[in-house]
Write an enzyme that holds these catalytic residues in place. Structure first.
Site, PDB file in Angstrom:
ATOM      1  N   GLU A   1      59.751  24.102 -25.014  1.00 46.38           N
ATOM      2  CA  GLU A   1      59.676  25.553 -25.101  1.00 46.38           C
ATOM      3  C   GLU A   1      61.024  26.178 -25.442  1.00 46.38           C
ATOM      4  OE1 GLU A   1      56.362  26.115 -21.558  1.00 46.38           O
ATOM      5  OE2 GLU A   1      58.488  25.924 -21.038  1.00 46.38           O
TER       6      GLU A   1
ATOM      7  N   ASP B   1      53.084  25.951 -15.091  1.00 50.54           N
ATOM      8  CA  ASP B   1      53.984  26.547 -16.084  1.00 50.54           C
ATOM      9  C   ASP B   1      53.489  26.357 -17.510  1.00 50.54           C
ATOM     10  OD1 ASP B   1      54.411  23.862 -16.389  1.00 50.54           O
ATOM     11  OD2 ASP B   1      56.520  23.886 -15.825  1.00 50.54           O
TER      12      ASP B   1
END
Length: 342
Positions: free
Chosen positions: A56, A227
């Site tokens: 990410e 997450d």
């Protein structure tokens, strides 16, 4: 040339200042930046998912400084002798676009995640909370425990993990620091007497390590393991019945525990509680949940905190990252040998 805060430099900073002093400082930086919420550019992080995990990018800016973090989450890495989460980040000057700081963010992310948990618990946990239950004893466990002690004064831990060696690791690391630790044998055991419960498990799955009937009135749940899409830790009934607080709602709807709920279920962003726009805990019996997935503003705060604490010291190095020709319009001059004219 931008500053470089590498892993050895971060370790020396933590040892120099003390981890609880740094956690206390990071809470202050987080709160200060959250109270400037409207000044920041905010977008959900950019994620690249695979069967192995996720990579990410997390950007934000307040108009003066810009930051981003590269971070991964690969739950099966420990079996290969690798960290589940690693990261690095950059703090840059918006005025000229030049990077100011290049920093490791594996340790820094652990610190800012724990600081965020403790800041939220300060607002949401029952006053006088004394017992902290940790479900999941991986890399984040000690940081969470230390942050809760720093902010709430909790030094009694109950710890549960499928890996007994991980629980022993927590005991080995924290007993010398003054913690009282109980190695739990079950969910019911770990929850006994707990005021604050942190869930931090790594499996990329729709799990429910806690069910609604196991949650006692007045508990504060600190759910930090979820997450990414398809990864949860809590029975959705808990969320439907509790007060749920998030960092940035558009991102948490994608990645957090509330991905299990319909979009019309109300949640509260943490900054609103800090600013006085929303209430924290409303009764002693209320169950509160921090549905924390990590947000770019927290990384921005962590990078600012790290730079301010280390600038002008030998903890920082320099990295020759930006090409700097004498003539800014003559980049080619750096790659050619000048020969005298015939």
């Amino acid at each position: 040339m931008p500053h470089l805060l590498d892993v050895p430099g971060t370790i020396r900073w933590i040892r120099r200042d003390g981890i609880e002093n740094i956690l206390a400082g990071m809470v202050r930086y987080l709160e200060s930046d959250l109270l400037r919420w409207e000044e920041f550019e905010k977008v959900p992080r950019l994620a690249s998912h695979s069967l192995h995990g996720v990579i990410e990018l997390m950007p934000t800016s307040d108009g003066s400084l810009y930051s981003f973090k590269y971070v991964n989450g690969h739950p099966h890495n420990p079996a290969r002798g690798l960290q589940t989460v690693t990261g690095f980040g950059v703090l840059a000057d918006v005025d000229n676009g030049y990077p100011i700081l290049l920093s490791e963010m594996t340790l820094l992310t652990a610190l800012r995640t724990a600081a965020t948990s403790a800041l939220a618990a300060r607002e949401l946990a029952l006053p006088g909370a004394r017992v902290h239950a940790l479900i999941g004893a991986g890399s984040q466990a000690e940081f969470q425990a230390l942050a809760m002690r720093t902010v709430l004064g909790i030094d009694r831990l109950r710890v549960l993990d499928l890996d007994e060696a991980a629980v022993e690791k927590v005991r080995r690391n924290l007993v010398p620091l003054g913690f009282e630790i109980h190695a739990a044998s079950s969910i019911e055991d770990v929850l006994e007497g707990a005021d604050v419960v942190t869930t931090c498990t790594a499996d990329k799955a729709r799990a429910a390590v806690l069910h609604s009937e196991q949650v006692r009135p007045g508990m504060h749940l600190n759910a930090i393991g979820g997450d990414c899409p398809g990864k949860t830790e809590l029975d959705p009934t808990i969320l439907e019945e509790a007060r749920v607080v998030v960092e940035y709602e558009p991102q948490t709807r994608i990645e957090g525990e509330i991905q299990q709920l319909s979009a019309d279920v109300e949640v509260t962003e943490l900054w609103r509680i800090l600013a006085g726009d929303a209430s924290g805990r409303t009764s002693d019996a209320e169950v509160t949940v921090l549905d924390s997935v990590g947000f770019a503003l927290g990384d921005f705060s962590a990078l600012r905190c790290a730079l301010d604490a280390t600038e002008g010291t030998d903890l920082l190095g320099w990295v020759d990252l930006v090409a700097d020709p004498d003539d800014p319009k003559d980049l080619f001059s750096l790659v050619t040998e000048r020969r005298p004219a015939p």
